[in-house]
Design an enzyme around this catalytic site. Structure first.
Site, PDB file in Angstrom:
ATOM      1  N   LYS A 117     -15.980 -10.259 -12.150  1.00 40.54           N
ATOM      2  CA  LYS A 117     -15.152  -9.540 -13.130  1.00 40.54           C
ATOM      3  C   LYS A 117     -13.838  -9.104 -12.477  1.00 40.54           C
ATOM      4  CE  LYS A 117     -17.395  -5.135 -12.087  1.00 40.54           C
ATOM      5  NZ  LYS A 117     -18.455  -4.206 -12.495  1.00 40.54           N
TER       6      LYS A 117
ATOM      7  N   TYR B  44      14.253   5.573  -2.870  1.00 41.09           N
ATOM      8  CA  TYR B  44      14.517   6.517  -3.961  1.00 41.09           C
ATOM      9  C   TYR B  44      14.119   7.932  -3.560  1.00 41.09           C
ATOM     10  CZ  TYR B  44      14.837   2.294  -6.809  1.00 41.09           C
ATOM     11  OH  TYR B  44      15.184   1.083  -7.320  1.00 41.09           O
TER      12      TYR B  44
END
Ligand SMILES: *Cc1c(COP(=O)(O)O)cnc(C)c1O
Length: 390
Positions: free
Chosen positions: A44, A282
């Site tokens: 999965k 940033y």
């Protein structure tokens, strides 16, 4: 090399030999058991982020049963088996399926999990037998039937006897990997056995395949191993948790060695000197206290590198730990490589994996990002190139 991937990008390496090693660990876990247990692989979450398409042939080779989450993935396995002339494996869809998918799955001989009666009204569309495993909720509080609901399940099999073939019974644990004491899990095992026995008797003494143990229980809870091990994370070489590793040492005598299948590497986009006083990233959260050589990597949180690791993580370059500086950005991460690569015009950084004598685990990255290794790998971008190595 290009398969339509940009050359300047991070890439994922998948080790086939590591996977084979982990499969041997599970096959050897109680090799003395009377009947050899079957080994199941859970695929999965894009094969736990490793990449469904790249992992499929490797998992197909080592496992007896393949567990997928969607009907589409189950059908894809049959398609690959046909195209590549592979021997068929048992395939079971663990997740929810729609009424239209049922017909296709029956035709492809892919099993489904019955966990509620929602699609029961659509069974009239079925015209060939469908293999069904019944999910019993023994205490996870997710999908599955409670003990009092089982008569309705039996009734469903009875009224659709021509097309519904009871083949197995499963359940899933709530609390094996988070503890070293397994009281709750043992209650779940008892509820599972009660449910499985009820079903087998009511269905006319059919023998249902029993499977309950995911990685952690396969390793540390012998009572839960039953007929098939339904292993995910540990087959990919990662421990479900630190507690599981500790318990494995107690239960098995020593903790087996698991080898991570996945490494994540990235070639630098630029390597350059910054003068003392320069900022990176940033928010100007990092500032050079001395002349610093940085490597700019063209990867970031878009690719699955957790932004929460900003200010904490390191990566490996030339076998040395290099701190990430500044914030993790959408498409960029910056490393301080002053000591690791003072001269080189470009570097290859390892975000997860080995480099020289150093190793950087998915667990370490998970720790910096305040999450678990499962989430770190499952979030790796499906767009990243996967390279299979031995
Ligand atoms: C995810 C999952 C597994 C595998 O769990 P791991 O801890 O990764 O081994 C097994 N069974 C079910 C139903 C699952 O959802």
């Amino acid at each position: 090399m290009s398969h339509g991937f940009p050359e300047q990008a991070s890439f994922i390496e998948l080790s086939a030999s590591a996977l084979r090693h982990n499969a041997r660990v599970f096959r050897g876990i109680d090799a003395t058991a009377k009947t050899p247990r079957r080994l199941g692989a859970v695929i999965k979450g894009n094969a736990y982020g490793h990449g469904f398409e790249a992992m499929l042939p490797l998992l197909h080779e080592v496992a007896d049963v393949l567990y997928v989450i969607s009907a589409q993935d189950g059908l894809r396995i049959r398609e690959r088996e046909r195209d590549e002339k592979l021997e068929r494996r048992d395939v079971l869809v663990l997740g929810a399926v729609g009424p239209r998918e049922l017909r296709e799955l029956a035709r492809a001989k892919v099993g489904v999990v019955l966990s509620d009666l929602s699609w029961a009204t659509h069974l009239s569309a079925l015209n060939e037998p469908l293999e069904v495993h019944v999910h019993i909720d023994t205490g996870l509080g997710r999908e599955g039937f409670s003990q009092p609901e089982l008569p309705a399940v039996v009734e469903l099999f009875r009224t659709n006897a021509g097309v519904l073939k009871p083949a197995g019974v499963l359940s899933h644990f709530a609390n094996v990997e988070d503890v070293t004491e397994q009281g709750y899990a043992l209650q779940q095992v008892a509820a599972f056995e009660r449910g499985a026995t009820t079903l087998e008797a009511a269905l006319g003494n059919v023998k249902l395949q029993r499977h309950m143990a995911a990685s952690a229980a396969s390793l540390v809870l012998p009572q839960a191993r039953f007929d098939v091990l339904r292993t995910g994370i540990a087959l990919y070489g990662l421990w479900p948790s630190a507690q599981t590793r500790l318990s494995a040492r107690v239960v098995l005598g020593e903790a087996p060695v698991l080898e991570p299948v996945l490494s994540w590497r990235c070639k630098s986009q630029a390597v350059k000197w910054l003068e003392a006083g320069a900022y990176v990233g940033y928010g100007c959260t990092w500032r050079a206290t001395e002349r610093t050589r940085i490597a700019v990597l063209p990867m970031g949180y878009f690719d699955g590198y957790p932004r929460l690791a900003s200010g904490k993580a390191y990566a490996l370059v030339n076998g040395r730990r290099c701190p990430l500086v500044g914030r993790v950005m959408m498409n960029h991460v910056v490393l301080d490589v002053t000591r690791a690569a003072p001269e080189a015009p470009e570097v290859v950084a390892t975000l997860i994996g080995h480099d020289g004598d150093e190793t950087l685990s998915a667990d370490a990255l998970a720790g910096w990002a305040d999450t678990i290794n499962y989430e770190v790998v499952a979030r790796l971008g499906p767009h990243l190139e996967r390279r299979v190595i031995d």
